[in-house]
Design a protein around this motif. Structure first.
Motif, mmCIF file in Angstrom:
data_model
loop_
_atom_site.group_PDB
_atom_site.id
_atom_site.type_symbol
_atom_site.label_atom_id
_atom_site.label_comp_id
_atom_site.label_asym_id
_atom_site.label_seq_id
_atom_site.Cartn_x
_atom_site.Cartn_y
_atom_site.Cartn_z
ATOM 1 N N LYS A 91 0.832 -1.206 0.000
ATOM 2 C CA LYS A 91 0.000 0.000 0.000
ATOM 3 C C LYS A 91 0.867 1.256 0.000
ATOM 4 N N ILE A 92 2.000 1.172 0.712
ATOM 5 C CA ILE A 92 2.909 2.330 0.732
ATOM 6 C C ILE A 92 3.561 2.478 -0.642
ATOM 7 N N LEU A 93 3.966 1.330 -1.209
ATOM 8 C CA LEU A 93 4.592 1.376 -2.527
ATOM 9 C C LEU A 93 3.615 1.934 -3.569
ATOM 10 N N ASP A 94 2.324 1.611 -3.401
ATOM 11 C CA ASP A 94 1.320 2.147 -4.320
ATOM 12 C C ASP A 94 1.311 3.670 -4.280
ATOM 13 N N MET A 95 1.427 4.209 -3.060
ATOM 14 C CA MET A 95 1.425 5.669 -2.927
ATOM 15 C C MET A 95 2.657 6.261 -3.605
ATOM 16 N N LEU A 96 3.808 5.617 -3.394
ATOM 17 C CA LEU A 96 5.036 6.115 -4.008
ATOM 18 C C LEU A 96 4.930 6.053 -5.529
ATOM 19 N N GLU A 97 4.335 4.965 -6.001
ATOM 20 C CA GLU A 97 4.205 4.801 -7.442
ATOM 21 C C GLU A 97 3.270 5.856 -8.024
ATOM 22 N N MET A 98 2.233 6.170 -7.248
ATOM 23 C CA MET A 98 1.262 7.169 -7.685
ATOM 24 C C MET A 98 1.954 8.529 -7.852
ATOM 25 N N ALA A 99 2.820 8.863 -6.913
ATOM 26 C CA ALA A 99 3.456 10.179 -6.937
ATOM 27 C C ALA A 99 4.638 10.254 -7.890
ATOM 28 N N THR A 100 5.380 9.159 -8.043
ATOM 29 C CA THR A 100 6.646 9.256 -8.775
ATOM 30 C C THR A 100 6.738 8.351 -9.988
ATOM 31 N N ASP A 157 16.647 15.715 -6.933
ATOM 32 C CA ASP A 157 17.635 16.279 -7.851
ATOM 33 C C ASP A 157 18.395 17.376 -7.109
ATOM 34 N N VAL A 158 19.568 17.728 -7.593
ATOM 35 C CA VAL A 158 20.304 18.817 -6.965
ATOM 36 C C VAL A 158 19.481 20.089 -7.156
ATOM 37 N N GLY A 159 19.102 20.740 -6.070
ATOM 38 C CA GLY A 159 18.286 21.954 -6.156
ATOM 39 C C GLY A 159 16.839 21.736 -5.764
ATOM 40 N N GLY A 160 16.411 20.518 -5.578
ATOM 41 C CA GLY A 160 15.016 20.282 -5.183
ATOM 42 C C GLY A 160 14.523 18.934 -5.634
ATOM 43 N N LEU A 161 13.364 18.950 -6.306
ATOM 44 C CA LEU A 161 12.797 17.711 -6.827
ATOM 45 C C LEU A 161 12.586 17.858 -8.322
ATOM 46 N N ARG A 162 12.529 16.722 -9.004
ATOM 47 C CA ARG A 162 12.288 16.754 -10.443
ATOM 48 C C ARG A 162 10.850 17.106 -10.781
ATOM 49 N N LYS A 163 9.955 16.847 -9.840
ATOM 50 C CA LYS A 163 8.544 16.881 -10.165
ATOM 51 C C LYS A 163 7.745 17.246 -8.921
ATOM 52 N N ASP A 164 6.679 18.002 -9.099
ATOM 53 C CA ASP A 164 5.836 18.362 -7.960
ATOM 54 C C ASP A 164 4.818 17.256 -7.695
#
Lengths: 145, 359, 118
Positions: B134-143, B153-160
């Motif tokens: 269930k946790i992996l599902d959430m990660l997959e949903m976001a990323t 990424d250096v400076g922040g994140l690649r994606k909001d």
């Protein structure tokens, strides 16, 4: 009785980053569940039919992998899980990595991905089961001849 | 008549998915000493800095370990950002905190499952991993990725991550708490489990300090130290206390990890409630010149990232001190005087990550 | 509200290799714990070695420069757990270290190439 109805799987972590290892384990647990194909995860090479290797080979574990492969009874199938096992992946240029596991033992099915997705791995295992049957039929024919 | 024998343990072993190798010196069934050896997963990725530029190294850093992958990427980026004096936007800091705590959740859940498997509780193992999905599902949903998701990424994140998705996470976390309540009872109250854990492998507070242990292994011995209390990402703005237990045995380590699971859920909920709007990445210009030592609390303990740049696109040195490496002296101490039959579970109680250790 | 402490730090004190044991003993007596030892190759046959210590949440480091042939004295008599880091340094960088309490003699990291960082 066909062995392919319930092939046993041995997992060895060659020099993987753990990403593929936990995906191999995840495919045997609920949600993905390769056990529904009769596949059982074992820790003993002498009971195993399918060898799933994650990660590229390094100098230290090369003999371990050779030994595990030799200990498995024939017929046997090897699945390279993840891009590192296929050809070295992101660690290809590292000084301690020899490359993919096909440098050391023959590979039947390649399952790429970083980390390998459980869907891809299950597909690879199903393919491996078919190859296992083929190998067994060939062995039988050779024994008769 | 007692007999001294040396038993090689590993590298391929049914209890441990990773190639741990120990030479155990036994007197009958008791362990006299243990000698660790390393190198079965040594890849030499620190040397890759010569071939990859500092931005490509983020991907390599994430692959130090597939379980705490996000944390390694984040630690590396923190170090490089400090060298280059890049200010990360607040939203990215909060999102990084959320991802890091989710990684901790899935890592600790994974550990619980492996522990259950080591006691021989097959169905508990399966139930635990069902929750982990269930946790992996959430990660997959976001990323889009399950275990290695390369969002940092250096400076922040690649994606909001959109706010609606964060609201959905908050909802799912509530259900997750229920799920955890159901399985943790089996670990904490079952007599058979207790008999394998209580009083086994005691590490005193003095030993834990002297041997330089870290993470849940250290906190289970009564030391109140959690690097999240320092000021990095959004941790300084969240309200929490390090989880500590005092018995120092295997059971205490299990208790600490279970409490940290609830703590992580709480931290994610706090972060979701506070998260500001805005950008998630600062553009980075120039090349890293200088050095920095960053510190991140990983699921297994404190990790250090040393980065040294010389003004070119390739770093001069990148070094990681991973938590399991620091915990090896503690493990060797804990094994002394224990039964051979307990070795598997004892190694597991430090939550070893060999891939981190050997890099 | 908690007092924020910086997570990372670069408080480095440069020392002479001969005074290493004195400096480390001083730190040991003021209850600093060893966190890591890291070697860096700085040029043809010269290295710098960084020792990082922690006290609570604080960090501090000492650094020394040595040449490839020089023998570095082990700090395992003061911090026994340093054996892992020192063996690592020996195996990866080929830096000779004197009097380690548990000397793997190059057997901790068994790499295909000897001392790959050298």
């Amino acid at each position: 009785m066909k062995m392919s109805k319930s092939p046993w799987l041995l997992h060895y972590d060659a020099s993987s980053c753990n990403g593929c290892d936990i995906e191999v384990l995840a495919s045997t647990t609920p949600v993905y569940d390769v056990e529904r194909f009769g596949v059982i995860n074992t820790g003993n090479p002498k009971h195993a039919d399918i060898l799933v290797v994650t990660g590229g080979v390094n100098y230290q574990n090369k003999p371990v992998l050779e030994q595990l492969y030799a200990q498995m009874p024939d017929p046997k199938v090897v699945v390279a899980a993840g891009i590192c096992a296929c050809d070295g992946g992101v660690f290809k240029d590292c000084y301690n990595i020899l490359g993919g596991i096909d440098k050391v033992i023959p590979v039947d099915v390649y399952a790429p991905g970083c980390a390998v997705r459980p869907e891809c791995l299950i597909d690879a295992v199903v393919k491996a089961i078919a190859i296992l049957d083929e190998k067994r039929a060939r062995m039988k024919a050779e024994n008769k001849a | 008549m007692s007999k001294i024998s040396v038993v090689p343990y590993g590298p391929q072993h049914p209890v441990l998915p990773e190639p741990v190798h120990l030479d155990l010196v036994l007197q009958d069934e008791k362990i006299v000493s243990a000698i660790p050896s390393i190198g079965f997963i040594h890849r030499g990725l620190e040397k890759l800095v010569e071939k990859r530029d500092y931005k490509e190294m983020v991907f390599v850093a994430e692959r130090i370990c597939g379980i705490c992958s996000f944390g390694h990427g984040m630690g590396y980026c923190e170090a490089v950002e400090n060298v280059m004096k890049v200010e990360v936007p607040d939203r990215a800091k909060y999102l990084r905190t959320i991802f890091q705590e989710m990684s901790r959740l899935h890592s600790h859940t994974l550990w619980l499952g492996l522990a259950a498997d080591a006691f021989g509780y097959e169905s508990l193992f399966m139930q635990t991993w069902r929750i982990r999905e269930k946790i992996l599902d959430m990660l997959e949903m976001a990323t889009g990725g399950r275990v290695i998701f390369s969002i940092v990424d250096v400076g922040g994140l690649r994606k909001d991550v959109p706010d609606e998705m964060l609201a959905e996470f908050a909802k799912r976390l509530k259900d997750l708490r229920e799920d955890y309540n159901r399985i943790t009872a089996a670990f904490l109250e079952d007599d058979a489990v207790k008999s394998r854990l209580c009083g086994v492998g005691v590490l005193t507070i003095e030993q834990a300090n002297d041997l330089g242990c870290c993470g849940p292994f250290l906190r289970a011995s009564g030391v109140r130290r959690d690097s999240r209390m320092t000021d990095y990402e959004a941790y300084a703005k969240l309200d929490f206390e390090p989880v500590v237990s005092h018995d120092g045995d295997s059971y205490a380590r299990c208790v600490v990890r279970i409490k940290e699971i609830y703590q992580s859920i709480d931290l994610i909920e706090q972060a979701i409630a506070q998260i500001p709007a805005g950008d998630v990445c600062t553009p980075v210009k120039g090349m890293p010149d200088g050095e920095y030592l960053a510190r991140v609390e990983q699921p297994r303990g404190e990790a250090l990232y040393y980065v040294k740049g010389n003004g070119t696109k390739n770093l001069e040195r990148f070094r990681v001190r991973t938590p399991t490496f620091a915990n090896i002296p503690g493990l060797v101490e804990v094994l002394k005087g224990q039964d051979f039959a307990d070795v598997g579970t004892l190694i597991l109680t430090i939550d070893p990550c060999i891939s981190c250790t050997e890099r | 509200m908690r007092q924020p402490i910086r997570a990372g730090e670069m408080m480095i004190c440069e020392i002479d290799p001969d005074t290493l044991l004195d400096e480390v003993t001083k730190l040991k007596y003021s209850e600093w714990r060893l966190m890591q030892i890291c070697a860096t190759k700085t040029g043809e046959d010269s290295y710098e070695v960084l020792y990082t210590f922690g006290h609570g949440y604080r960090l501090r480091s000492i650094r020394l420069k040595i040449s490839g042939e020089a023998k570095l004295s082990s700090i395992t008599s003061i911090y026994p757990i340093a054996y892992l880091y020192e063996n690592e340094m020996h195996d990866l960088f080929g830096i000779e270290i004197d009097m380690i309490n548990i000397d793997f003699k190059g057997g901790l990291f068994r790499t295909g190439v000897k001392a790959p960082f050298k």
